[in-house]
Structures are given as structure tokens and as C-alpha cells.
Scaffold this motif. Structure first.
Motif, PDB file in Angstrom:
ATOM      1  N   THR A   1      85.550  29.087  17.069  1.00  0.00           N
ATOM      2  CA  THR A   1      86.325  29.522  18.234  1.00  0.00           C
ATOM      3  C   THR A   1      85.415  30.045  19.338  1.00  0.00           C
ATOM      4  OG1 THR A   1      88.220  30.099  16.832  1.00  0.00           O
ATOM      5  CG2 THR A   1      88.133  31.103  19.024  1.00  0.00           C
ATOM      6  N   SER A   2      84.408  30.827  18.958  1.00  0.00           N
ATOM      7  CA  SER A   2      83.463  31.360  19.953  1.00  0.00           C
ATOM      8  C   SER A   2      82.626  30.236  20.555  1.00  0.00           C
ATOM      9  CB  SER A   2      82.545  32.396  19.297  1.00  0.00           C
ATOM     10  OG  SER A   2      83.277  33.504  18.817  1.00  0.00           O
ATOM     11  N   HIS A   3      82.265  29.264  19.743  1.00  0.00           N
ATOM     12  CA  HIS A   3      81.408  28.174  20.201  1.00  0.00           C
ATOM     13  C   HIS A   3      82.091  27.296  21.250  1.00  0.00           C
ATOM     14  CE1 HIS A   3      78.153  25.227  19.901  1.00  0.00           C
ATOM     15  NE2 HIS A   3      79.079  24.289  19.891  1.00  0.00           N
ATOM     16  N   ILE A   4      83.380  27.007  21.058  1.00  0.00           N
ATOM     17  CA  ILE A   4      84.047  26.089  21.993  1.00  0.00           C
ATOM     18  C   ILE A   4      84.790  26.825  23.106  1.00  0.00           C
ATOM     19  CG2 ILE A   4      84.331  24.399  20.144  1.00  0.00           C
ATOM     20  CD1 ILE A   4      87.330  25.019  20.211  1.00  0.00           C
ATOM     21  N   LYS A   5      84.792  28.166  23.069  1.00  0.00           N
ATOM     22  CA  LYS A   5      85.501  28.934  24.092  1.00  0.00           C
ATOM     23  C   LYS A   5      84.920  28.611  25.469  1.00  0.00           C
ATOM     24  CE  LYS A   5      86.966  33.598  25.346  1.00  0.00           C
ATOM     25  NZ  LYS A   5      86.894  35.050  24.998  1.00  0.00           N
ATOM     26  N   GLY A   6      85.790  28.234  26.379  1.00  0.00           N
ATOM     27  CA  GLY A   6      85.353  27.909  27.732  1.00  0.00           C
ATOM     28  C   GLY A   6      84.894  26.481  27.906  1.00  0.00           C
ATOM     29  N   LYS A   7      84.750  25.744  26.816  1.00  0.00           N
ATOM     30  CA  LYS A   7      84.353  24.337  26.930  1.00  0.00           C
ATOM     31  C   LYS A   7      85.562  23.500  27.369  1.00  0.00           C
ATOM     32  CE  LYS A   7      80.347  24.042  23.861  1.00  0.00           C
ATOM     33  NZ  LYS A   7      79.999  25.448  23.930  1.00  0.00           N
ATOM     34  N   PRO A   8      85.318  22.379  28.061  1.00  0.00           N
ATOM     35  CA  PRO A   8      86.433  21.585  28.611  1.00  0.00           C
ATOM     36  C   PRO A   8      87.452  21.141  27.572  1.00  0.00           C
ATOM     37  CG  PRO A   8      84.340  20.878  29.553  1.00  0.00           C
ATOM     38  CD  PRO A   8      84.006  21.838  28.452  1.00  0.00           C
ATOM     39  N   PHE A   9      87.014  20.876  26.345  1.00  0.00           N
ATOM     40  CA  PHE A   9      87.924  20.338  25.333  1.00  0.00           C
ATOM     41  C   PHE A   9      88.560  21.420  24.459  1.00  0.00           C
ATOM     42  CE2 PHE A   9      83.793  20.628  23.323  1.00  0.00           C
ATOM     43  CZ  PHE A   9      84.080  21.061  22.033  1.00  0.00           C
ATOM     44  N   ASP A  10      88.382  22.670  24.816  1.00  0.00           N
ATOM     45  CA  ASP A  10      88.879  23.793  24.002  1.00  0.00           C
ATOM     46  C   ASP A  10      90.348  23.630  23.626  1.00  0.00           C
ATOM     47  OD1 ASP A  10      89.496  26.165  22.794  1.00  0.00           O
ATOM     48  OD2 ASP A  10      88.842  27.449  24.413  1.00  0.00           O
ATOM     49  N   LYS A  11      91.187  23.324  24.611  1.00  0.00           N
ATOM     50  CA  LYS A  11      92.633  23.232  24.357  1.00  0.00           C
ATOM     51  C   LYS A  11      93.072  21.857  23.856  1.00  0.00           C
ATOM     52  CE  LYS A  11      93.612  27.439  25.716  1.00  0.00           C
ATOM     53  NZ  LYS A  11      92.237  27.908  26.009  1.00  0.00           N
ATOM     54  N   SER A  12      92.109  20.959  23.664  1.00  0.00           N
ATOM     55  CA  SER A  12      92.461  19.619  23.167  1.00  0.00           C
ATOM     56  C   SER A  12      92.544  19.567  21.653  1.00  0.00           C
ATOM     57  CB  SER A  12      91.422  18.589  23.643  1.00  0.00           C
ATOM     58  OG  SER A  12      91.436  18.475  25.049  1.00  0.00           O
ATOM     59  N   VAL A  13      91.915  20.537  20.987  1.00  0.00           N
ATOM     60  CA  VAL A  13      91.931  20.603  19.522  1.00  0.00           C
ATOM     61  C   VAL A  13      93.088  21.514  19.119  1.00  0.00           C
ATOM     62  CG1 VAL A  13      90.615  21.131  17.443  1.00  0.00           C
ATOM     63  CG2 VAL A  13      89.435  20.342  19.510  1.00  0.00           C
ATOM     64  N   LEU A  14      94.098  20.961  18.479  1.00  0.00           N
ATOM     65  CA  LEU A  14      95.349  21.681  18.263  1.00  0.00           C
ATOM     66  C   LEU A  14      95.522  22.241  16.860  1.00  0.00           C
ATOM     67  CD1 LEU A  14      97.698  19.138  20.098  1.00  0.00           C
ATOM     68  CD2 LEU A  14      96.470  21.093  21.075  1.00  0.00           C
ATOM     69  N   ALA A  15      95.060  21.529  15.856  1.00  0.00           N
ATOM     70  CA  ALA A  15      95.346  21.934  14.468  1.00  0.00           C
ATOM     71  C   ALA A  15      94.469  23.096  14.024  1.00  0.00           C
ATOM     72  CB  ALA A  15      95.135  20.752  13.528  1.00  0.00           C
ATOM     73  N   TYR A  16      95.047  23.959  13.200  1.00  0.00           N
ATOM     74  CA  TYR A  16      94.335  25.058  12.558  1.00  0.00           C
ATOM     75  C   TYR A  16      93.702  26.016  13.568  1.00  0.00           C
ATOM     76  CZ  TYR A  16      94.549  21.137   9.301  1.00  0.00           C
ATOM     77  OH  TYR A  16      94.970  20.060   8.556  1.00  0.00           O
ATOM     78  N   ARG A  17      94.378  26.199  14.703  1.00  0.00           N
ATOM     79  CA  ARG A  17      93.908  27.132  15.720  1.00  0.00           C
ATOM     80  C   ARG A  17      94.957  28.222  15.907  1.00  0.00           C
ATOM     81  NH1 ARG A  17      90.935  24.765  19.753  1.00  0.00           N
ATOM     82  NH2 ARG A  17      90.483  26.905  20.393  1.00  0.00           N
ATOM     83  N   ARG A  18      94.522  29.442  15.979  1.00  0.00           N
ATOM     84  CA  ARG A  18      95.457  30.545  16.154  1.00  0.00           C
ATOM     85  C   ARG A  18      95.864  30.687  17.613  1.00  0.00           C
ATOM     86  NH1 ARG A  18      92.958  35.504  12.491  1.00  0.00           N
ATOM     87  NH2 ARG A  18      93.138  34.471  10.462  1.00  0.00           N
ATOM     88  N   ASN A  19      97.088  31.118  17.803  1.00  0.00           N
ATOM     89  CA  ASN A  19      97.617  31.489  19.126  1.00  0.00           C
ATOM     90  C   ASN A  19      97.718  30.325  20.108  1.00  0.00           C
ATOM     91  OD1 ASN A  19      97.613  34.241  18.262  1.00  0.00           O
ATOM     92  ND2 ASN A  19      95.441  34.397  18.817  1.00  0.00           N
ATOM     93  N   LEU A  20      97.708  29.092  19.608  1.00  0.00           N
ATOM     94  CA  LEU A  20      97.893  27.942  20.502  1.00  0.00           C
ATOM     95  C   LEU A  20      99.324  27.427  20.478  1.00  0.00           C
ATOM     96  CD1 LEU A  20      94.694  25.712  20.154  1.00  0.00           C
ATOM     97  CD2 LEU A  20      95.241  27.408  21.900  1.00  0.00           C
ATOM     98  N   GLY A  21     100.096  27.839  19.477  1.00  0.00           N
ATOM     99  CA  GLY A  21     101.476  27.380  19.381  1.00  0.00           C
ATOM    100  C   GLY A  21     101.712  26.573  18.120  1.00  0.00           C
ATOM    101  N   SER A  22     102.890  25.991  18.047  1.00  0.00           N
ATOM    102  CA  SER A  22     103.298  25.210  16.872  1.00  0.00           C
ATOM    103  C   SER A  22     103.359  23.726  17.216  1.00  0.00           C
ATOM    104  CB  SER A  22     104.678  25.676  16.408  1.00  0.00           C
ATOM    105  OG  SER A  22     105.653  25.350  17.387  1.00  0.00           O
ATOM    106  N   ASN A  23     103.707  22.920  16.220  1.00  0.00           N
ATOM    107  CA  ASN A  23     103.883  21.487  16.455  1.00  0.00           C
ATOM    108  C   ASN A  23     104.914  21.218  17.535  1.00  0.00           C
ATOM    109  OD1 ASN A  23     102.168  21.326  14.297  1.00  0.00           O
ATOM    110  ND2 ASN A  23     103.393  19.823  13.177  1.00  0.00           N
ATOM    111  N   ILE A  24     105.933  22.052  17.593  1.00  0.00           N
ATOM    112  CA  ILE A  24     106.981  21.873  18.604  1.00  0.00           C
ATOM    113  C   ILE A  24     106.379  22.041  19.994  1.00  0.00           C
ATOM    114  CG2 ILE A  24     109.260  22.603  19.385  1.00  0.00           C
ATOM    115  CD1 ILE A  24     109.648  23.906  16.622  1.00  0.00           C
ATOM    116  N   HIS A  25     105.554  23.091  20.168  1.00  0.00           N
ATOM    117  CA  HIS A  25     104.905  23.312  21.469  1.00  0.00           C
ATOM    118  C   HIS A  25     104.009  22.136  21.847  1.00  0.00           C
ATOM    119  CE1 HIS A  25     105.805  27.532  20.245  1.00  0.00           C
ATOM    120  NE2 HIS A  25     106.030  27.683  21.534  1.00  0.00           N
ATOM    121  N   PHE A  26     103.231  21.648  20.868  1.00  0.00           N
ATOM    122  CA  PHE A  26     102.294  20.562  21.152  1.00  0.00           C
ATOM    123  C   PHE A  26     103.037  19.271  21.519  1.00  0.00           C
ATOM    124  CE2 PHE A  26      99.617  22.830  17.731  1.00  0.00           C
ATOM    125  CZ  PHE A  26      99.214  23.780  18.643  1.00  0.00           C
ATOM    126  N   ALA A  27     104.110  18.983  20.796  1.00  0.00           N
ATOM    127  CA  ALA A  27     104.900  17.791  21.110  1.00  0.00           C
ATOM    128  C   ALA A  27     105.550  17.924  22.477  1.00  0.00           C
ATOM    129  CB  ALA A  27     105.960  17.580  20.028  1.00  0.00           C
TER     130      ALA A  27
END
Length: 441
Positions: free
Chosen positions: A108-134
Motif C-alpha cells: 500500500t505504501s509502495h503504490i500510494k500516489g502512483k497512477p495505477f493505485d486505484k486500478s487494483v481493486l481486490a484485497y484492498r482496504r477502504n476501496l469499497g465492495s464489488n458493488i462499488h467497483f461494478a
């Protein structure tokens, strides 16, 4: 060095330590039967936080067995899906869970601020659920009006991860030149793991019930003693060690975060490519979604496949599950090249979002079988009537909108979050009538 065939002499009784210390976020109570006993919280903490103990720890083999997952199409049962389960010993699971916790924080610290940070959805805290992603994907499609959505699925994803790439990225997220001894021990245990077939193991140990089926006595706290493991399991040749330089077991406490660590460079490269053409990239574990402006699929599928080749010869796209959806003027174009958009359990036709038909079929199949099983059992006891309150109450609690924790709680959340694009409730509107019909048959 970790030896997968050695057997630790640990026999710690299961005790609660919640009154003595806060429960760590990585700790999970595990009560299944394995080669060692369940560990108390304090015992688990003592092991996992001692690098020397982890470095010298002898990991047990994973217990291997298959689970058949029922599949349905238009309410009809299809050929079941076979899932291979690899179950780690209790002490091993806690070590994996703790190092997964360390890896997750470092990733999480390594990719924080990187362009693809929000592109990786699975097994990440505080990003939402499958419903949010869909919902996010569907809203992007609606906003673009003209676009192509390409959904790709990777074949045998976890069993295809190259060990050298995994180790390299493990070092990268921590900014290390090489893995410390304790991390290397965990890496070796999860990459060059060994397995024992559950049924063969139970048979060798005499765990057979009156019907001749493999079954362990529920009174036992563990499958066998360390001595029995050495003499009846290991010496009998039941332990199989993997020799391949790729693959990790799916479902272990550390496998999920390792999948993200492994795909680090792939995520960065694919996100950059999609940004250059004005598109977007998302990955949920082994599900990849590309959304491209315009109505021409371009060569994004080929780019994705070529990029995958850089990150492991075993990584391959499941061609049978590739779905290309073309949207023109906000409407789905159905043709030989274009299919109904499907993503994380939802479909979208340009106007409304729905659950996949297999989800609805699976619900009705399970509901019908449950009612028939209840009825058969009640008839045997000569206690069945279609008006039985206790009987109906149990069915309604588990299989109708009257229950609080069943599929309908997910339906309600989906309908609320999807807002105006959702039509998921309508897919279950006849369920009460179907329940009553089945009860009164």
C-alpha cells in the motif's frame, strides 16, 4: 532452511487471550483439524513476531481436497466447478497471515500516489465492495456513450505465478536488495509448498466412519501426533513436494496480497498504455477490465496478452471467458464481436444493471433443494404439514426477503448503491410465490 517434510513438535492448546491483549488485525481463530493444534492468540503472536522462530520454523504440508461448486444456467444445473482447496496448518496459517499483513502495508505504501493505485481493486482496504467497483465501471460506460469494454479472465492465476518475479517484487515493495532470512523462509514455504491428499491421509491414519468414508473424530483436536505424521504420513510417501518454479496455493492467508505484489509492474504498464489511448484499466485479482473510447476494440486484447508474457510464461488469458462489449450512442451493440457486458457478478445492457443470470439461477436452485430436503426430513419424522409455522419460518429466514442475513441483504445493498441504473430487485420479485409453490407441492 525450511523443510516441508519436517514436522514441528508444537502442541499448543487453543486458549483465548483476548482478556490479556488486543486481538491483532491479522489474527483469526481457526478451529479446523490439521496436523497441529489450534493456537491461542498469545502463542501465535509469540511465533510470528520472532524472526528467528519463523526462520527455523518447519512448515507442514498443505492438506489438499476438492470442493464442487454448483453452477446453473436459466435455473438448470450445469456441470459443477471443481475448486482445489489447500489448507495450511494452524501455526503456518498464522505466520502467513502475519507476513501478509506486513506485505499489505508495504504494498500500500509502495503504490500510494502512483497512477495505477486505484486500478487494483481486490484485497484492498477502504476501496469499497464489488458493488462499488461494478457501479464505477458501469457509470464510466454510461458517461462515455461510445466505448468498448473488454473483460479478460486469467487461467489458473495463482498456480501460474513465477517465483523469481514474485521474490523480486517482494523485495521491491520493501525496498530491499534481497529477502531477510525470515521473509525468505515464508517465501520458500508458499512457493515450494508440499501437499497431502486429505482422503488418502485420513485412510492411512484410520480416520474412517461407519460408512467407509473419510472422516475425523470431532473429539480429536488434531489429525495426528507428530510421531504419527512422520511414520504414517511422511514415510508412507503421502507428501508431494512441488518442484515447479511457478505457482502458489490459492486460498492461503498470504496468497491474496501476493497476487497484487506479483502484478505490480504489469498493473503499471497496462494502466500507462490505457491512459495513452484515453481508456481505463481495472484489475480485480485475475479479472481484467479495459474500457476504450470509440467503438473499435483496437488491439488492446493483444497488448494485454503481450504484456502478460513479460511477467511469466504461465500467465494466460482464458479465451472462453473473454467478453467484448461495444456500446454505441449509449446502447449495447449485440453482434458476433459484441456480447452482454459482465463484470463482478453484474451485467449491463446500456440501460439497466442486473445480476448475472447464473446468480439468480443458483439462488432458486439452492432454495428449491433446501425446501425439498426440509420436507423429506419432516416426512420421515411424520411431522410435515405445509402449514407448519416452524418449517416456514426457517425457509423464510434463509431464502426470502424476510431474512436479515442472506442473499437479499446483498440484493438490497446492490439496488441502493446502483441507484438509477439498477434493476436487480426485479430479478427476485417472484421468489415468494416460488417458495410457497414448492412448499405446497
Amino acid at each position: 532452511m525450511v523443510d516441508a517434510n519436517q514436522s514441528p513438535e508444537m502442541d499448543t492448546p487453543s486458549q483465548s487471550c483476548y482478556s490479556k491483549m488486543p486481538k491483532p488485525s491479522w489474527y483469526k481463530t481457526r478451529l479446523y483439524k490439521h496436523f497441529d493444534n489450534p493456537l491461542s492468540c498469545s502463542a501465535a503472536v509469540a511465533i510470528v513476531t520472532d524472526p528467528k522462530a519463523v526462520e527455523s520454523h518447519a512448515f507442514y504440508p498443505f492438506i489438499s481436497f476438492d470442493i464442487k461448486s454448483e453452477r446453473f444456467r436459466k435455473h438448470k444445473r450445469q456441470k459443477p466447478k471443481i475448486r482445489q482447496i489447500r489448507m495450511a496448518a494452524h501455526s503456518d496459517s498464522h505466520i502467513f497471515a502475519y507476513y501478509a499483513h506486513l506485505l499489505s502495508n508495504a504494498y500500500t505504501s509502495h503504490i500510494k500516489g502512483k497512477p495505477f493505485d486505484k486500478s487494483v481493486l481486490a484485497y484492498r482496504r477502504n476501496l469499497g465492495s464489488n458493488i462499488h467497483f461494478a457501479k464505477d465501471a458501469i457509470e464510466e460506460i454510461r458517461a462515455r456513450i461510445n466505448c468498448v469494454a473488454i473483460a479478460l479472465d486469467l487461467t489458473n492465476f495463482f498456480e501460474s505465478l513465477d517465483h523469481e518475479i514474485l521474490k523480486r517484487n517482494w523485495c521491491k515493495v520493501f525496498s530491499w536488495s534481497k529477502l531477510p532470512s525470515d521473509h525468505y523462509a515464508v517465501f520458500r514455504a508458499i512457493s515450494h509448498y508440499s501437499i497431502v491428499d486429505r482422503d488418502k491421509c485420513y485412510a492411512a491414519l484410520g480416520h474412517i466412519n461407519s460408512k467407509g468414508q473419510s472422516e475425523i473424530d470431532p473429539k480429536l483436536s488434531r489429525i495426528c501426533s507428530p510421531q504419527e505424521f512422520r511414520n504414517k504420513v511422511r514415510k508412507s510417501g503421502l507428501v508431494t513436494c512441488r518442484a515447479e518454479n511457478f505457482g502458489i496455493p490459492q486460498g492461503s492467508p498470504i496468497s491474496a496480497v501476493l497476487s497484487n505484489v506479483y502484478m505490480l509492474d504489469f498493473d503499471a504498464e497496462m494502466h500507462e498504455h490505457m491512459q495513452k489511448i484515453g481508456g481505463s484499466y481495472r484489475r480485480y485479482c485475475d479479472d481484467i477490465l479495459l474500457i476504450i473510447p470509440g467503438t473499435d476494440p483496437l488491439n488492446c486484447e493483444a497488448v494485454c496478452r503481450d504484456t502478460l508474457k513479460k511477467y511469466g510464461a504461465e500467465l494466460k488469458v482464458n479465451e472462453a471467458k473473454t467478453v467484448v462489449s461495444i456500446f454505441k450512442d449509449g446502447q449495447l451493440v449485440l453482434s458476433d464481436k459484441s456480447k452482454l457486458f459482465q463484470y463482478l457478478g453484474f451485467t449491463f445492457n446500456g440501460q439497466v444493471a442486473k445480476f448475472r443470470s447464473s446468480t439468480v439461477s443458483k439462488y432458486y436452485g439452492r432454495m428449491i433443494r433446501a425446501i425439498r430436503a426440509h420436507k423429506k426430513n419432516a416426512i420421515k419424522k411424520e411431522a410435515y404439514t405445509s402449514q407448519s409455522d416452524l418449517y416456514r419460518r426457517e425457509i423464510y429466514r434463509k431464502h426470502s426477503h424476510l431474512g436479515k442475513r442472506n442473499i437479499f441483504s446483498y440484493v438490497r445493498r446492490s439496488s441502493k448503491l446502483m441507484d438509477d441504473v439498477a434493476d436487480v430487485k426485479s430479478q427476485f420479485k417472484k421468489h415468494m410465490g416460488r417458495i410457497k409453490e414448492e412448499i405446497e407441492k
